[in-house]
Design a protein around this motif. Structure first.
Motif, PDB file in Angstrom:
ATOM      1  N   LEU A  71      -9.182   2.317   4.329  1.00  0.00           N
ATOM      2  CA  LEU A  71      -8.149   2.423   4.691  1.00  0.00           C
ATOM      3  C   LEU A  71      -6.290   2.081   3.577  1.00  0.00           C
ATOM      4  O   LEU A  71      -5.912   3.234   3.300  1.00  0.00           O
ATOM      5  CB  LEU A  71      -7.408   1.829   5.828  1.00  0.00           C
ATOM      6  N   GLY A  72      -7.096   0.749   3.311  1.00  0.00           N
ATOM      7  CA  GLY A  72      -6.188   0.291   2.558  1.00  0.00           C
ATOM      8  C   GLY A  72      -5.883   1.007   1.286  1.00  0.00           C
ATOM      9  O   GLY A  72      -4.646   1.130   0.090  1.00  0.00           O
ATOM     10  N   ALA A  73      -7.517   1.494   0.788  1.00  0.00           N
ATOM     11  CA  ALA A  73      -7.208   2.468  -0.976  1.00  0.00           C
ATOM     12  C   ALA A  73      -6.593   3.637  -0.628  1.00  0.00           C
ATOM     13  O   ALA A  73      -5.467   4.136  -1.746  1.00  0.00           O
ATOM     14  CB  ALA A  73      -8.658   2.525  -1.091  1.00  0.00           C
ATOM     15  N   ILE A  74      -6.904   4.343   0.331  1.00  0.00           N
ATOM     16  CA  ILE A  74      -6.155   5.914   0.819  1.00  0.00           C
ATOM     17  C   ILE A  74      -4.301   5.351   0.745  1.00  0.00           C
ATOM     18  O   ILE A  74      -3.665   5.992   0.079  1.00  0.00           O
ATOM     19  CB  ILE A  74      -5.856   6.602   1.916  1.00  0.00           C
ATOM     20  N   ALA A  75      -4.028   4.528   1.170  1.00  0.00           N
ATOM     21  CA  ALA A  75      -2.259   3.574   1.676  1.00  0.00           C
ATOM     22  C   ALA A  75      -1.752   3.443   0.526  1.00  0.00           C
ATOM     23  O   ALA A  75      -0.608   4.326  -0.386  1.00  0.00           O
ATOM     24  CB  ALA A  75      -2.261   2.834   2.457  1.00  0.00           C
ATOM     25  N   SER A 129       0.234  -4.887  -3.335  1.00  0.00           N
ATOM     26  CA  SER A 129      -1.110  -5.162  -2.655  1.00  0.00           C
ATOM     27  C   SER A 129      -1.117  -7.301  -3.190  1.00  0.00           C
ATOM     28  O   SER A 129      -1.549  -7.728  -2.332  1.00  0.00           O
ATOM     29  CB  SER A 129      -1.860  -4.320  -3.561  1.00  0.00           C
ATOM     30  N   MET A 130      -0.382  -6.974  -3.743  1.00  0.00           N
ATOM     31  CA  MET A 130      -0.957  -8.128  -4.399  1.00  0.00           C
ATOM     32  C   MET A 130       0.000  -9.621  -3.110  1.00  0.00           C
ATOM     33  O   MET A 130      -0.140 -10.457  -2.918  1.00  0.00           O
ATOM     34  CB  MET A 130      -0.055  -9.224  -5.638  1.00  0.00           C
ATOM     35  N   GLY A 131       0.963  -9.062  -2.795  1.00  0.00           N
ATOM     36  CA  GLY A 131       1.989  -9.671  -1.804  1.00  0.00           C
ATOM     37  C   GLY A 131       1.354  -9.688  -0.670  1.00  0.00           C
ATOM     38  O   GLY A 131       2.041 -10.863  -0.383  1.00  0.00           O
ATOM     39  N   LEU A 138      -8.560 -10.964  12.018  1.00  0.00           N
ATOM     40  CA  LEU A 138      -7.508 -10.149  11.078  1.00  0.00           C
ATOM     41  C   LEU A 138      -6.784 -10.691  10.063  1.00  0.00           C
ATOM     42  O   LEU A 138      -6.516  -9.408   9.578  1.00  0.00           O
ATOM     43  CB  LEU A 138      -5.945 -10.435  12.930  1.00  0.00           C
ATOM     44  N   LEU A 139      -6.803 -11.437  10.281  1.00  0.00           N
ATOM     45  CA  LEU A 139      -6.817 -12.024   8.643  1.00  0.00           C
ATOM     46  C   LEU A 139      -7.766 -11.375   7.160  1.00  0.00           C
ATOM     47  O   LEU A 139      -6.997 -11.022   6.492  1.00  0.00           O
ATOM     48  CB  LEU A 139      -6.595 -13.355   8.554  1.00  0.00           C
ATOM     49  N   ARG A 140      -9.217 -11.593   7.443  1.00  0.00           N
ATOM     50  CA  ARG A 140      -9.572 -10.625   7.133  1.00  0.00           C
ATOM     51  C   ARG A 140      -9.329  -9.130   7.061  1.00  0.00           C
ATOM     52  O   ARG A 140      -9.347  -8.954   5.459  1.00  0.00           O
ATOM     53  CB  ARG A 140     -11.619 -10.963   7.150  1.00  0.00           C
ATOM     54  N   CYS A 141      -9.207  -8.131   7.767  1.00  0.00           N
ATOM     55  CA  CYS A 141      -8.581  -6.933   7.902  1.00  0.00           C
ATOM     56  C   CYS A 141      -7.012  -6.864   7.315  1.00  0.00           C
ATOM     57  O   CYS A 141      -7.174  -5.953   6.974  1.00  0.00           O
ATOM     58  CB  CYS A 141      -8.303  -6.526   9.692  1.00  0.00           C
ATOM     59  N   MET A 142      -6.820  -7.789   7.030  1.00  0.00           N
ATOM     60  CA  MET A 142      -4.973  -7.939   6.607  1.00  0.00           C
ATOM     61  C   MET A 142      -5.879  -7.352   4.903  1.00  0.00           C
ATOM     62  O   MET A 142      -4.921  -6.973   3.691  1.00  0.00           O
ATOM     63  CB  MET A 142      -4.424  -8.213   6.799  1.00  0.00           C
ATOM     64  N   MET A 143      -6.558  -8.736   4.344  1.00  0.00           N
ATOM     65  CA  MET A 143      -6.423  -8.936   3.398  1.00  0.00           C
ATOM     66  C   MET A 143      -8.045  -8.019   2.700  1.00  0.00           C
ATOM     67  O   MET A 143      -7.332  -7.595   1.814  1.00  0.00           O
ATOM     68  CB  MET A 143      -7.541  -9.982   2.856  1.00  0.00           C
ATOM     69  N   ALA A 144      -8.835  -7.282   3.810  1.00  0.00           N
ATOM     70  CA  ALA A 144      -9.351  -6.307   2.815  1.00  0.00           C
ATOM     71  C   ALA A 144      -8.290  -4.774   2.776  1.00  0.00           C
ATOM     72  O   ALA A 144      -8.723  -4.247   1.691  1.00  0.00           O
ATOM     73  CB  ALA A 144     -10.316  -5.781   3.905  1.00  0.00           C
ATOM     74  N   SER A 179      -5.542  -4.409   1.942  1.00  0.00           N
ATOM     75  CA  SER A 179      -4.499  -5.105   0.796  1.00  0.00           C
ATOM     76  C   SER A 179      -5.579  -5.030  -0.826  1.00  0.00           C
ATOM     77  O   SER A 179      -5.232  -4.280  -1.752  1.00  0.00           O
ATOM     78  CB  SER A 179      -3.619  -6.498   0.628  1.00  0.00           C
ATOM     79  N   VAL A 180      -6.924  -5.530  -0.930  1.00  0.00           N
ATOM     80  CA  VAL A 180      -7.627  -5.304  -1.596  1.00  0.00           C
ATOM     81  C   VAL A 180      -8.141  -3.849  -1.816  1.00  0.00           C
ATOM     82  O   VAL A 180      -8.449  -3.910  -3.465  1.00  0.00           O
ATOM     83  CB  VAL A 180      -8.658  -5.964  -1.366  1.00  0.00           C
ATOM     84  N   GLY A 181      -8.396  -3.216  -1.565  1.00  0.00           N
ATOM     85  CA  GLY A 181      -8.637  -1.697  -1.100  1.00  0.00           C
ATOM     86  C   GLY A 181      -7.285  -0.738  -2.325  1.00  0.00           C
ATOM     87  O   GLY A 181      -7.493  -0.300  -2.527  1.00  0.00           O
TER      88      GLY A 181
END
Length: 428
Positions: A60-64, A81-83, A111-117, A119-121
């Protein structure tokens, strides 16, 4: 027009942070299961399940971020993404524990792992595309492999710092406050890299698209409608790269401690040594990919991954440090080599237009399935069957499955063949 060496170096080094954080989570899985889930009998499996669930956010992050990168430029998506990564790591370091707020602590961590994933996407695909597009044609394999090498530097820092903290602190201090130290360090690194990244140039390929007015208005549709075979090839390449990395490298400390082959401190030091091997193997594989091409290396690595991992996991269980070290180093070398050639090979499947979105559908979705899910599945399978060789068998099955795709992969001509054939260097 190429980008400066300084911008290439900043972009390559920035992958340190993303792999530092995710590797740190796996290396400290046993500790985090006690801190956030109370150390119940199934806490470790639940922590790994949380890692798997969060990792599903990567596509999802990669698509966005891919849409942003393909529509507005590689530089903006890399800054955003780094922010987000900086914020997620700092918030993790400040989380209350199970002893303070009960089961809510585990929910907040997830929840924070989901946010991190998320952005890493977008982070890794943006960096790989940026390096590929900014490198000299005859050095694309080597330069793009630097992203994989730098990510392993992050893993090395995570392993080394985790080992130092686990060994130097007693259990009560480790669970009260010691676990926070590596997350604070990661947040500081992310902040510094964000500042450095704000000075880099835009990708020359994206500037070309702007000049020629070929920037796709709808990058997702563009990639899905025009590059489906490339998406499938990117998926296959990333599937092997992900499982050899996440099961063959980052899951190894959990495997060794979970099977009682060695203690937490010794397993983390072993992983630190393995990380050094990956850092050395990765750029060498990138250079080799520039010399002889991507396809022969991928085929050879897939064959190796089909035959070797099960025996290497068996070797690590022999009970002595030497056997464990040998098995871990060979698995690390395999994973590092696949990551190195996989970085350039996946990105080269697409033209500049829509490249990030194509990588999102292909490479990143495979990483979510074969990277985020496989440590949990490996641990779950061992818990259910009592058979510790399952992780090696998982790697072998994926390698065998992707081998036909590698065998028919369109090749990027090595430099000498390019010169003889007069081939312009561009994506396959």
């Amino acid at each position: 027009m190429r980008i400066s060496r300084r911008s290439i170096a900043i972009a390559a080094l920035s992958t340190i942070v993303e792999w530092y954080d995710f590797t740190l989570y796996l290396y400290l899985a046993s500790l985090l299961s006690r801190v956030f889930l109370g150390g119940t009998p199934v806490a470790l499996t639940d922590i790994l399940a949380g890692f798997a669930v969060a990792y599903l956010m990567r596509p999802l992050g990669a698509i966005a971020f891919g849409h942003i990168g393909d529509r507005y430029g590689r530089r903006p998506t890399m800054l955003l993404s780094m922010g987000l990564m900086s914020f997620a790591m700092l918030a993790t370091a400040l989380l209350p524990t199970f002893a303070q707020i009960g089961s809510t602590a585990g929910i907040l961590l997830l929840l924070l792992r989901c946010m991190m994933a998320f952005s890493v996407g977008g982070e890794y695909t943006g960096v790989v595309a940026y390096l590929l597009e900014g490198a000299r044609p005859e050095r694309r394999g080597f330069v793009t492999s630097l992203a994989a090498a730098a990510s392993e530097v992050g893993a090395l820092l995570a392993a080394g710092l985790s080992a130092a903290i686990v060994v130097s602190l007693d259990a009560p201090d480790l669970e009260r406050w010691g676990w926070r130290i590596p997350f604070f360090v990661g947040a500081a690194m992310a902040g510094l890299i964000l500042l450095a990244r704000s000075t880099i140039e835009e990708s020359p390929d994206f500037r070309r698209q702007q000049a020629q007015r070929t920037v796709p208005r709808h990058p997702l549709h563009h990639s899905l409608s025009r590059h489906r075979p490339a998406i499938a090839r990117g998926f296959a390449i990333s599937a092997l790269g992900s499982i050899t990395y996440y099961v063959g490298i980052t899951y190894v400390p959990t495997f060794l401690t979970g099977t009682k082959a060695m203690g937490e401190g010794a397993a983390l030091w072993l992983s630190t040594i393995a990380a050094v091997v990956v850092i050395l193997v990765t750029p060498l594989t990138g250079l080799l990919a520039d010399w002889i091409g991507r396809r022969p290396i991928l085929v050879a690595l897939a064959l190796t991954a089909t035959l070797a991992p099960t025996g290497l996991f068996l070797l690590m269980m022999q009970g002595d440090f030497g056997s464990a070290l040998t098995g871990a180093l060979l698995l690390a070398a395999l994973g590092g080599a696949v990551s190195a050639v996989g970085a350039v090979a996946t990105a080269e499947q697409f033209p500049g237009e829509g490249r990030l979105s194509g990588l999102a559908f292909g490479a990143t979705s495979a990483t979510a399935l074969f990277g985020g899910l496989t440590p949990f599945l490996a641990q779950w399978s061992i818990d259910r069957t009592g058979w510790p060789l399952v992780p090696g068998l998982m790697i072998a099955m994926v390698a065998l499955g992707v081998l036909p795709a590698f065998w028919t992969l369109p090749e990027t001509p090595p430099p000498k063949r390019r010169q003889r054939a007069g081939v312009a260097v561009e994506s396959e």
